[in-house]
Design an enzyme around this catalytic site. Sequence first.
Site, short mmCIF file in Angstrom:
data_model
loop_
_atom_site.label_atom_id
_atom_site.label_comp_id
_atom_site.label_asym_id
_atom_site.label_seq_id
_atom_site.Cartn_x
_atom_site.Cartn_y
_atom_site.Cartn_z
N ASP A 57 3.70 2.47 3.01
CA ASP A 57 3.26 1.10 3.29
C ASP A 57 3.66 0.08 2.22
O ASP A 57 3.02 -0.95 2.07
CB ASP A 57 1.74 1.10 3.44
CG ASP A 57 1.06 1.85 2.29
OD1 ASP A 57 1.69 1.97 1.22
OD2 ASP A 57 -0.08 2.32 2.47
N GLU A 113 4.12 9.46 6.87
CA GLU A 113 2.77 9.04 6.47
C GLU A 113 2.32 7.84 7.33
O GLU A 113 1.97 6.76 6.84
CB GLU A 113 2.68 8.69 4.98
CG GLU A 113 1.26 8.66 4.45
CD GLU A 113 1.18 8.23 2.98
OE1 GLU A 113 1.33 7.05 2.67
OE2 GLU A 113 0.99 9.14 2.14
N GLU A 127 -0.85 -3.50 1.75
CA GLU A 127 -0.37 -2.27 2.40
C GLU A 127 -0.90 -2.10 3.82
O GLU A 127 -0.22 -1.55 4.69
CB GLU A 127 -0.74 -1.05 1.55
CG GLU A 127 0.04 -0.93 0.25
CD GLU A 127 -0.46 -1.83 -0.87
OE1 GLU A 127 -1.51 -2.49 -0.69
OE2 GLU A 127 0.21 -1.90 -1.92
N HIS A 177 -3.83 0.65 -10.29
CA HIS A 177 -2.75 -0.33 -10.12
C HIS A 177 -2.93 -1.25 -8.92
O HIS A 177 -2.10 -2.14 -8.69
CB HIS A 177 -1.40 0.39 -9.95
CG HIS A 177 -1.27 1.10 -8.64
ND1 HIS A 177 -0.88 0.46 -7.49
CD2 HIS A 177 -1.48 2.38 -8.29
CE1 HIS A 177 -0.86 1.33 -6.49
NE2 HIS A 177 -1.23 2.50 -6.95
N ARG A 220 -3.27 -4.04 -6.29
CA ARG A 220 -3.22 -5.50 -6.39
C ARG A 220 -4.57 -6.15 -6.10
O ARG A 220 -4.91 -7.16 -6.72
CB ARG A 220 -2.18 -6.06 -5.41
CG ARG A 220 -0.77 -6.06 -5.98
CD ARG A 220 0.27 -6.49 -4.97
NE ARG A 220 1.60 -6.16 -5.47
CZ ARG A 220 2.43 -7.05 -6.01
NH1 ARG A 220 2.12 -8.31 -6.08
NH2 ARG A 220 3.59 -6.66 -6.49
N HIS A 241 0.10 2.14 -15.56
CA HIS A 241 1.12 1.62 -14.63
C HIS A 241 1.89 0.49 -15.31
O HIS A 241 1.33 -0.27 -16.11
CB HIS A 241 0.40 1.12 -13.38
CG HIS A 241 1.27 0.89 -12.18
ND1 HIS A 241 2.12 -0.19 -12.07
CD2 HIS A 241 1.43 1.60 -11.03
CE1 HIS A 241 2.75 -0.14 -10.91
NE2 HIS A 241 2.35 0.95 -10.25
C1 UD1 Z 1 3.85 -1.07 -5.52
C2 UD1 Z 1 3.49 -1.16 -4.04
C3 UD1 Z 1 2.19 -0.43 -3.77
C4 UD1 Z 1 2.24 0.98 -4.32
C5 UD1 Z 1 2.61 0.94 -5.79
C6 UD1 Z 1 2.75 2.32 -6.33
C7 UD1 Z 1 4.06 -3.16 -2.74
C8 UD1 Z 1 3.71 -4.55 -2.40
N1 UD1 Z 1 3.29 -2.56 -3.66
O1 UD1 Z 1 2.88 -1.80 -6.26
O2 UD1 Z 1 1.98 -0.36 -2.37
O3 UD1 Z 1 0.97 1.57 -4.17
O4 UD1 Z 1 3.86 0.27 -5.94
O5 UD1 Z 1 2.79 2.34 -7.73
O6 UD1 Z 1 5.00 -2.63 -2.21
N2 UD1 Z 1 7.12 -2.48 -12.99
C9 UD1 Z 1 7.98 -2.12 -14.00
N3 UD1 Z 1 8.60 -0.90 -13.90
C10 UD1 Z 1 8.41 -0.04 -12.87
C11 UD1 Z 1 7.51 -0.43 -11.86
C12 UD1 Z 1 6.89 -1.66 -11.93
O7 UD1 Z 1 8.19 -2.83 -14.95
O8 UD1 Z 1 9.00 1.03 -12.84
C13 UD1 Z 1 6.44 -3.80 -13.08
C14 UD1 Z 1 7.39 -4.97 -12.82
O9 UD1 Z 1 7.03 -6.06 -13.62
C15 UD1 Z 1 7.12 -5.29 -11.35
C16 UD1 Z 1 5.63 -5.02 -11.27
O10 UD1 Z 1 5.43 -3.88 -12.07
O11 UD1 Z 1 7.46 -6.60 -11.02
C17 UD1 Z 1 5.06 -4.84 -9.90
O12 UD1 Z 1 5.80 -3.90 -9.14
P1 UD1 Z 1 5.66 -3.92 -7.52
O13 UD1 Z 1 6.50 -2.84 -6.96
O14 UD1 Z 1 5.86 -5.29 -7.00
O15 UD1 Z 1 4.15 -3.62 -7.26
P2 UD1 Z 1 3.19 -2.47 -7.68
O16 UD1 Z 1 1.97 -3.13 -8.14
O17 UD1 Z 1 3.86 -1.48 -8.56
N1 UDP Z 2 2.04 9.75 -10.79
C1 UDP Z 2 3.00 10.13 -11.73
N2 UDP Z 2 2.86 9.68 -13.02
C2 UDP Z 2 1.83 8.89 -13.41
C3 UDP Z 2 0.86 8.50 -12.44
C4 UDP Z 2 1.00 8.94 -11.13
O1 UDP Z 2 3.95 10.85 -11.40
O2 UDP Z 2 1.76 8.54 -14.58
C5 UDP Z 2 2.21 10.19 -9.39
C6 UDP Z 2 1.01 10.86 -8.75
O3 UDP Z 2 1.07 12.25 -8.93
C7 UDP Z 2 1.14 10.47 -7.30
C8 UDP Z 2 1.86 9.15 -7.33
O4 UDP Z 2 2.42 9.02 -8.63
O5 UDP Z 2 1.96 11.38 -6.58
C9 UDP Z 2 0.92 8.01 -7.05
O6 UDP Z 2 1.57 6.79 -7.30
P1 UDP Z 2 0.80 5.43 -7.45
O7 UDP Z 2 -0.60 5.70 -7.85
O8 UDP Z 2 1.64 4.57 -8.32
O9 UDP Z 2 0.87 4.82 -5.98
P2 UDP Z 2 -0.01 5.02 -4.65
O10 UDP Z 2 -0.07 6.47 -4.33
O11 UDP Z 2 -1.34 4.40 -4.90
O12 UDP Z 2 0.77 4.23 -3.64
#
Ligand code: UD1
Ligand code: UDP
Length: 379
Positions: free
Chosen positions: A99, A121, A135, A216, A218, A248
């Site tokens: 999602d 999923e 999501e 993490h 939002r 995160h």
């Molecule tokens: C995203 C997904 C969320 C998912 C989550 C898993 C959307 C809208 N959100 O949220 O559904 O549960 O990922 O973790 O699709 N960033 C880094 N490095 C990384 C990753 C993120 O620097 O490897 C920082 C960046 O500044 C980026 C911000 O995190 O702009 C947000 O990343 P984004 O993918 O927009 O949203 P998440 O909150 O990570």
């Molecule tokens: N995870 C990981 N390293 C971390 C934290 C989480 O590999 O430091 C893995 C965890 O085992 C799970 C997935 O990341 O499989 C969950 O991701 P996240 O919580 O970012 O997203 P969500 O599942 O809420 O979309």
Amino acid sequence: MTSPARILVVFGTRPEAIKLFPLVAALKADPRFVPVVCVSAQHRQMLDQVLEIAGIVPDHDLDLMRPDQCLDALTAALLTELGKVMDSEKPDRVVVQGDTATAMAGALAAYYRKIPVDHVEAGLRSGNIYHPWPEEVNRKIIGAIASLHFAPTEVSAAALLAENVPASRVHVTGNTVIDALEWVTARIAADPSLAAGLAELERRFAGKRIIGVTTHRRENFGGGMEAIAEAIRQIAARTDVAVIFPVHLNPNVRAVMNDALAGLDNVALIEPLDYPHFARLLSVADIMLTDSGGVQEEAPALGKPVLVMRETTERPEGVTAGTARLVGTETAVIVTELFKLLDDKAAYESMARAHNPFGDGQSARRIVELVAHEIGSQA
Ligand code: UD1
Ligand code: UDP
């Protein structure tokens, strides 16, 4: 003989990569398919950690992450760039997972080209479009488009049927996260050095009860994150407790947690762990405290009590099985529920039982057969 089907597998974040690498491997191993992997890199470092351990080299890497990216710019870029890849690759089908913005835009770009979309999923619903946000709407959009809906459980299948998705299009496959968890657990058993990086923290916190934390969401940004940080501060004030918290990379999470928790003796704020190290954290933790979707699925499989810092969950199976409990995001409730688990042995043991409501580790194999059957029935 018919030529193999070209399946474009689209993903961009850490959890999608974890939940799709078993499927990419299963497609690669099957001569009926040619998988083409396109990563949006909506996440960069956290995605790359998974690609590396899974040995996936993407065919397309759109490198779309921007610091603190906003949803509209991200979605617009995803739609445009994923569309271009679809135009050049001309896949027979597109696979998306879950999602995220990447999954939603991938499904929409495929729909604009009338390419069938298979949704891994499928059918998770909280019933509230702001929890989780965005999501819940992303997955409803994908649900409106998908050709095949791979529901992890009967609960998610029922949600799709209630939205009038034809039963013939809905298949209960289990969640591929359990395939991934079993794979990584076996890898660590064969080569413990893959997860040895936690050893120093394990030594430092020997004799303490370990609480593993991730957060993490939002919808928790701002007040919710501050309340969670305060709860962790109060929990870590106990001398019998240690918190291991891979933070995160979203700046909205890091800023709050660093301000509130840096420098506390019993709290290790660490960088995101690669999947083997996170699996190790799940195995050494006494309790997980999280707002993550994936962790709600992994913890029950390992018999780890998990307190879920959300108001609602689209994954009620862990709660029904007794391993997960919703605690919301109020400091006092989080602390009270966590202390109850620490201090009441019976309460702890009633939650610490392994259940596998989310799958049996065979989900990717089932999905491959269902996609092959679908293609065969159209030939
Ligand atoms: C995203 C997904 C969320 C998912 C989550 C898993 C959307 C809208 N959100 O949220 O559904 O549960 O990922 O973790 O699709 N960033 C880094 N490095 C990384 C990753 C993120 O620097 O490897 C920082 C960046 O500044 C980026 C911000 O995190 O702009 C947000 O990343 P984004 O993918 O927009 O949203 P998440 O909150 O990570
Ligand atoms: N995870 C990981 N390293 C971390 C934290 C989480 O590999 O430091 C893995 C965890 O085992 C799970 C997935 O990341 O499989 C969950 O991701 P996240 O919580 O970012 O997203 P969500 O599942 O809420 O979309």
